[in-house]
Motif scaffolding. Structure first.
Motif, short mmCIF file in Angstrom:
data_model
loop_
_atom_site.label_atom_id
_atom_site.label_comp_id
_atom_site.label_asym_id
_atom_site.label_seq_id
_atom_site.Cartn_x
_atom_site.Cartn_y
_atom_site.Cartn_z
N LEU A 121 -16.83 -17.87 4.57
CA LEU A 121 -16.91 -19.10 3.85
C LEU A 121 -17.53 -18.49 2.30
CD1 LEU A 121 -15.39 -21.89 3.38
CD2 LEU A 121 -17.43 -22.57 3.76
N PRO A 125 -14.65 -18.60 -0.64
CA PRO A 125 -14.54 -20.09 -0.40
C PRO A 125 -12.93 -20.53 -0.09
CG PRO A 125 -15.60 -19.62 -2.34
CD PRO A 125 -15.20 -18.31 -1.73
N GLU A 126 -11.99 -19.73 -0.33
CA GLU A 126 -10.39 -20.15 -0.42
C GLU A 126 -10.28 -20.14 1.36
OE1 GLU A 126 -8.39 -21.20 -2.51
OE2 GLU A 126 -10.09 -21.18 -3.94
N LYS A 128 -11.75 -21.64 3.38
CA LYS A 128 -11.86 -23.05 4.06
C LYS A 128 -10.48 -23.59 4.75
CE LYS A 128 -14.45 -25.79 1.56
NZ LYS A 128 -14.71 -26.89 0.72
N GLN A 129 -9.45 -23.75 3.93
CA GLN A 129 -8.38 -24.11 4.15
C GLN A 129 -7.61 -23.38 5.70
OE1 GLN A 129 -6.99 -26.65 2.63
NE2 GLN A 129 -8.92 -26.48 1.03
N MET A 132 -11.21 -24.63 8.37
CA MET A 132 -11.36 -25.89 9.02
C MET A 132 -10.30 -26.44 9.76
SD MET A 132 -14.43 -26.26 7.75
CE MET A 132 -15.50 -25.69 6.52
N ARG A 138 -11.89 -30.30 4.61
CA ARG A 138 -11.37 -29.05 3.78
C ARG A 138 -11.40 -29.62 2.13
NH1 ARG A 138 -5.56 -28.60 6.79
NH2 ARG A 138 -6.18 -27.71 8.85
N SER A 140 -14.07 -31.44 -1.17
CA SER A 140 -15.48 -31.08 -1.58
C SER A 140 -16.52 -31.79 -0.76
CB SER A 140 -15.37 -31.30 -2.92
OG SER A 140 -16.74 -31.22 -3.38
N ALA A 202 -18.93 -22.34 9.14
CA ALA A 202 -18.10 -22.80 7.77
C ALA A 202 -18.72 -23.86 7.29
CB ALA A 202 -16.55 -22.46 8.23
N VAL A 203 -18.50 -24.96 8.20
CA VAL A 203 -19.05 -26.44 7.61
C VAL A 203 -20.66 -26.06 7.15
CG1 VAL A 203 -19.58 -28.52 8.46
CG2 VAL A 203 -17.42 -27.65 8.96
N ASP A 206 -20.44 -24.29 3.77
CA ASP A 206 -19.77 -25.19 2.65
C ASP A 206 -20.68 -26.19 2.35
OD1 ASP A 206 -17.60 -25.81 1.30
OD2 ASP A 206 -17.06 -27.13 2.51
N TYR A 207 -21.43 -26.96 3.10
CA TYR A 207 -22.55 -28.05 2.60
C TYR A 207 -23.60 -27.44 1.96
CZ TYR A 207 -19.59 -31.70 4.38
OH TYR A 207 -18.53 -32.90 4.55
#
Length: 270
Positions: A121, A125-126, A128-129, A132, A138, A140, A202-203, A206-207
């Motif tokens: 990730l 960043p793409e 994510k789809q 997740m 998925r 913001s 990944a989560v 992302d955060y």
């Protein structure tokens, strides 16, 4: 026969009382009496065996001595009655330690997946789809946090209750699935642990990249502190099952290996 029969009958009565309540603990005096009567009955049987007469008395004594031997020398108390305190304090930790290598393997797989998911990730960043599994992950992270803070009162309570129920049932299912996939010689368990690590990494990434680290910990820790170790133990049970199927370095047959592994697998599942 006339002199010894009262002692045989007393031994018979003691053995019957133990058979009716296998978990009754004999007082010291009765335990000594049981041993003394058993030894005397065994000696009487040896004396009777030298005579052709009294076949009925000999059969009675053979049965009595066999029962006494099973009662005195048998593995009493190893199974049967469920003792939750004993199970939680002794059986579970002993089983966990005995199968510790399988747990470390499950942890290493999950950690490897977490590193892979976080790196994937961070670099793309793409991704994510693809990574997740749930729709609400998925979007913001900042939008998600804003939506959470916007919900108030009864609506917040109902939403949290539904989400808690979903988490408990989903992660219980994942834990037991990780165990059951041990039947695929451990391949399925390996995949599910690695993939759960990918999602977690990944989560988290992302955060963190969105500056929502505080929300991330507040969201994950209350349930993740229980559910993530539970999934790891489910994976541990899966690898124990896989080890019994593979039988590497064991001379027992498949059925014997599965019977030997079953108590540990069941304990870890609970």
């Amino acid at each position: 026969l006339a002199q010894e029969r009262p002692r045989w009958e007393r031994l018979d009565a003691l053995l019957r009382s133990l058979a009716e309540d296998p978990w009754r603990k004999l007082p010291l005096a009765e335990a000594r009496e049981l041993e003394r009567l058993y030894q005397r009955a065994a000696a009487d049987l040896a004396r009777l065996s030298s005579y052709a007469a009294e076949p009925e008395a000999r059969r009675y004594l053979e049965n009595l001595v066999a029962r006494g031997h099973a009662e005195i020398h048998g593995a009493r108390g190893e199974g049967g009655r469920l003792r939750p305190g004993e199970w939680f304090a002794r059986t579970l930790p002993r089983t966990f330690r005995r199968q510790l290598r399988a747990f470390w393997f499950a942890l290493a797989l999950t950690a490897a997946g977490t590193g892979f998911g976080g790196a994937a990730l961070a670099l793309d960043p793409e991704a994510k789809q693809v990574l997740m599994p749930f729709e609400h992950l998925r979007g913001s992270p900042s939008d998600r946090v804003a939506q959470e803070h916007a919900v108030k009162g009864d609506a917040l309570r109902d939403k949290k209750a539904r989400f808690s129920g979903m988490l408990m049932t989903h992660n219980t299912r994942v834990s037991l699935t990780a165990m059951a996939l041990g039947m695929s010689w451990g391949i399925g368990t390996l995949v599910i642990l690695f993939y759960n690590g990918v999602i977690l990494g990944a989560v988290a990434m992302d955060y963190v990249l969105a500056g929502q680290t505080t929300f991330l910990f507040g969201w994950l820790l209350p349930h993740g502190a229980v559910e993530i170790p539970a999934i790891l133990v489910g994976g541990q049970a899966g690898f124990v099952l896989a080890g019994a199927l593979l039988g590497r370095g064991q001379r027992q047959g498949l059925a014997a290996r599965l019977r030997a592994a079953a108590p540990d697998v069941v304990t870890l599942c609970f």
